[in-house]
Design an enzyme around this catalytic site. Sequence first.
Site, PDB file in Angstrom:
ATOM      1  N   TYR A  23       3.294   9.931 -11.071  1.00 20.52           N
ATOM      2  CA  TYR A  23       2.391   9.072 -10.298  1.00 20.52           C
ATOM      3  C   TYR A  23       1.627   8.100 -11.198  1.00 20.52           C
ATOM      4  O   TYR A  23       1.588   6.897 -10.933  1.00 20.52           O
ATOM      5  CB  TYR A  23       1.411   9.921  -9.501  1.00 20.52           C
ATOM      6  CG  TYR A  23       0.504   9.111  -8.603  1.00 20.52           C
ATOM      7  CD1 TYR A  23       0.975   8.596  -7.396  1.00 20.52           C
ATOM      8  CD2 TYR A  23      -0.810   8.846  -8.964  1.00 20.52           C
ATOM      9  CE1 TYR A  23       0.153   7.838  -6.569  1.00 20.52           C
ATOM     10  CE2 TYR A  23      -1.637   8.097  -8.150  1.00 20.52           C
ATOM     11  CZ  TYR A  23      -1.153   7.598  -6.945  1.00 20.52           C
ATOM     12  OH  TYR A  23      -1.975   6.847  -6.139  1.00 20.52           O
ATOM     13  N   LYS A  67       1.946   3.914 -11.261  1.00 16.52           N
ATOM     14  CA  LYS A  67       0.844   3.000 -10.944  1.00 16.52           C
ATOM     15  C   LYS A  67       0.544   2.063 -12.113  1.00 16.52           C
ATOM     16  O   LYS A  67       0.132   0.924 -11.911  1.00 16.52           O
ATOM     17  CB  LYS A  67      -0.397   3.793 -10.542  1.00 16.52           C
ATOM     18  CG  LYS A  67      -0.258   4.454  -9.173  1.00 16.52           C
ATOM     19  CD  LYS A  67       0.066   3.434  -8.081  1.00 16.52           C
ATOM     20  CE  LYS A  67       0.082   4.040  -6.694  1.00 16.52           C
ATOM     21  NZ  LYS A  67       0.371   3.051  -5.627  1.00 16.52           N
ATOM     22  N   ASN A 106       0.796  -1.212   0.000  1.00 15.66           N
ATOM     23  CA  ASN A 106       0.000   0.000   0.000  1.00 15.66           C
ATOM     24  C   ASN A 106       0.839   1.277   0.000  1.00 15.66           C
ATOM     25  O   ASN A 106       0.381   2.318  -0.469  1.00 15.66           O
ATOM     26  CB  ASN A 106      -0.922  -0.012   1.227  1.00 15.66           C
ATOM     27  CG  ASN A 106      -1.576   1.325   1.480  1.00 15.66           C
ATOM     28  OD1 ASN A 106      -2.469   1.754   0.764  1.00 15.66           O
ATOM     29  ND2 ASN A 106      -1.118   2.011   2.540  1.00 15.66           N
TER      30      ASN A 106
END
Length: 236
Positions: A161, A165, A85
């Site tokens: 970012y 991902k 996470n």
Amino acid sequence: MGWKIMSIILITGGNAGLGFESARRLKEVGHTVYIGSRDSSKGEIAAEQLDVYTVQMDVTDKESVENAVKVIQEKEGYLDVLINNAGISGGFFSPGETTASEMRRVYETNVFGVVQVTQEFLPLLKKSNQPVIVNVSSGLGSFGMVTNKDAIESTVNSLAYSSSKAAVSMLTLQYSKGLPANFKVNAVDPGPTKTGLTGFGNQTVEEGTDAIVAMATIGPNGPTGTFVNRKGKILW
């Protein structure tokens, strides 16, 4: 979708936001939960609030990850569920303003951190009867969602970012194909949830953890190599 057997679960970046809420929910239904925290004092405060265990762990620091492995090895002897996470946004700069050094900083946590933690914890996961890995990706890393003009993700243009991902999603697929057959490895999109990481979103933190909790508690017949949000499968 829950699996009734209680598991030993580790959540990286578990002292705040989605990690904290996931820990709360998983502890509430009886699982043994460890939260990894880069800042040991913040980890201890969060663990006390949640009544869970904590391990100091900076996913970018190999030695701290190795020490976390030793702690769980000594206390439990194995690990059932790893929830990758921990992540950073790196700031949402326009692509033309994003430098290579900024990309490296974001990838160090969001991509290489996932690989480092997964690699170090594989021996403990292999001792589980039903090992599960949940990689927290994002709709901002979904090609299908960022090109859908009706999706909120299409309004965000973040080189570091979003691409990090997207990389997490591919890591998930490769792990699901390459690890032993009893492993279940899935990517989840929490959805647009307002936390300290992004600062925007229209979901509650509980809604943002629905997919994480669901994938962390799948049984032996559960899916592997999928990308889901709280409503079901989504486009890669």
